[in-house]
Design a protein around this motif. Structure first.
Motif, short mmCIF file in Angstrom:
data_model
loop_
_atom_site.label_atom_id
_atom_site.label_comp_id
_atom_site.label_asym_id
_atom_site.label_seq_id
_atom_site.Cartn_x
_atom_site.Cartn_y
_atom_site.Cartn_z
N VAL A 292 1.04 -0.89 -0.03
CA VAL A 292 0.29 0.10 0.26
C VAL A 292 0.71 0.94 -0.17
N LEU A 293 1.72 1.23 0.56
CA LEU A 293 2.63 2.25 0.68
C LEU A 293 3.92 3.08 -0.45
N VAL B 33 0.86 3.90 -3.03
CA VAL B 33 0.07 5.83 -2.61
C VAL B 33 1.40 6.46 -3.01
N THR B 34 3.10 6.29 -2.72
CA THR B 34 3.60 6.95 -3.34
C THR B 34 3.76 6.78 -4.64
N VAL C 116 1.19 6.44 -6.55
CA VAL C 116 0.29 7.59 -7.41
C VAL C 116 0.56 9.24 -6.58
N GLY C 117 1.03 8.66 -5.97
CA GLY C 117 1.83 10.41 -5.71
C GLY C 117 2.54 11.61 -6.47
#
Length: 64
Positions: A44-45, A48-49, A51-52
């Protein structure tokens, strides 16, 4: 056998055999649910990274 430790009954379940072998070899196993939770958290991290980073790239080069 040199360095042999302990004994195990002949009718021991497979899990107990694996545990005895691991213990004699010095192997420490992590519970499956801990590994799964840790793996999901890291995945997940990473997502998220990623996508960011894509959002920042689009914002900087296409929207400014």
């Amino acid at each position: 056998m040199p360095g042999a430790r302990g004994w195990l009954p002949k009718d021991a379940p497979a899990a107990r055999l694996v545990e005895a072998i691991d213990r004699s070899l010095g192997i420490v196993r992590v519970r499956g649910d801990v590994r799964g939770t840790l793996g999901i958290t890291i995945a997940v991290l990473i997502v998220v990274t990623f996508v960011g980073a894509v959002v920042l790239f689009v914002w900087r080069f296409f929207l400014s």
